[in-house]
Design a protein around this motif. Structure first.
Motif, PDB file in Angstrom:
ATOM      1  N   VAL A  17      38.113  45.300  44.082  1.00  0.00           N
ATOM      2  CA  VAL A  17      38.457  43.902  43.808  1.00  0.00           C
ATOM      3  C   VAL A  17      38.229  43.611  42.331  1.00  0.00           C
ATOM      4  O   VAL A  17      37.138  43.823  41.810  1.00  0.00           O
ATOM      5  N   LEU A  18      39.294  43.138  41.683  1.00  0.00           N
ATOM      6  CA  LEU A  18      39.231  42.701  40.287  1.00  0.00           C
ATOM      7  C   LEU A  18      39.142  41.184  40.273  1.00  0.00           C
ATOM      8  O   LEU A  18      40.038  40.503  40.777  1.00  0.00           O
ATOM      9  N   SER A  19      38.038  40.653  39.756  1.00  0.00           N
ATOM     10  CA  SER A  19      37.853  39.210  39.642  1.00  0.00           C
ATOM     11  C   SER A  19      38.213  38.782  38.230  1.00  0.00           C
ATOM     12  O   SER A  19      37.764  39.405  37.267  1.00  0.00           O
ATOM     13  N   VAL A  20      39.021  37.720  38.135  1.00  0.00           N
ATOM     14  CA  VAL A  20      39.464  37.234  36.824  1.00  0.00           C
ATOM     15  C   VAL A  20      39.282  35.721  36.780  1.00  0.00           C
ATOM     16  O   VAL A  20      39.718  35.013  37.689  1.00  0.00           O
ATOM     17  N   TRP A  21      38.638  35.248  35.706  1.00  0.00           N
ATOM     18  CA  TRP A  21      38.463  33.822  35.450  1.00  0.00           C
ATOM     19  C   TRP A  21      39.365  33.452  34.276  1.00  0.00           C
ATOM     20  O   TRP A  21      39.321  34.097  33.226  1.00  0.00           O
ATOM     21  N   PHE A  22      40.167  32.400  34.449  1.00  0.00           N
ATOM     22  CA  PHE A  22      41.126  32.000  33.419  1.00  0.00           C
ATOM     23  C   PHE A  22      40.611  30.834  32.579  1.00  0.00           C
ATOM     24  O   PHE A  22      39.908  29.954  33.078  1.00  0.00           O
TER      25      PHE A  22
END
Length: 66
Positions: A17-22
């Motif tokens: 799982v790749l978590s990304v915050w924008f």
């Protein structure tokens, strides 16, 4: 290089799982079944936003984390 669109990101190699915050929306998404090789390339990319748009977005299932 810091990204103007991605505030931070994290990867769990056990769950892929790749978590990304924008930056702009402040939203946090999880991208599912991302191979470790794709994460490694993303992590080392000079332009994180461009790499994300070209190689992650619309290629992996995702969910919004609330």
């Amino acid at each position: 290089m810091p990204s103007t669109s991605i505030r931070k990101f994290d990867y769990d190699p056990n769950t892929k799982v790749l978590s990304v915050w924008f930056v702009a929306s402040g939203k946090h998404y999880e991208f599912l079944d991302v191979p470790v090789e794709a994460f490694a390339a993303f992590n080392s990319a000079f332009a994180k936003g461009r790499y994300f748009n070209d190689h992650i977005r619309n290629r992996y299932a995702f969910r919004l984390v609330t």
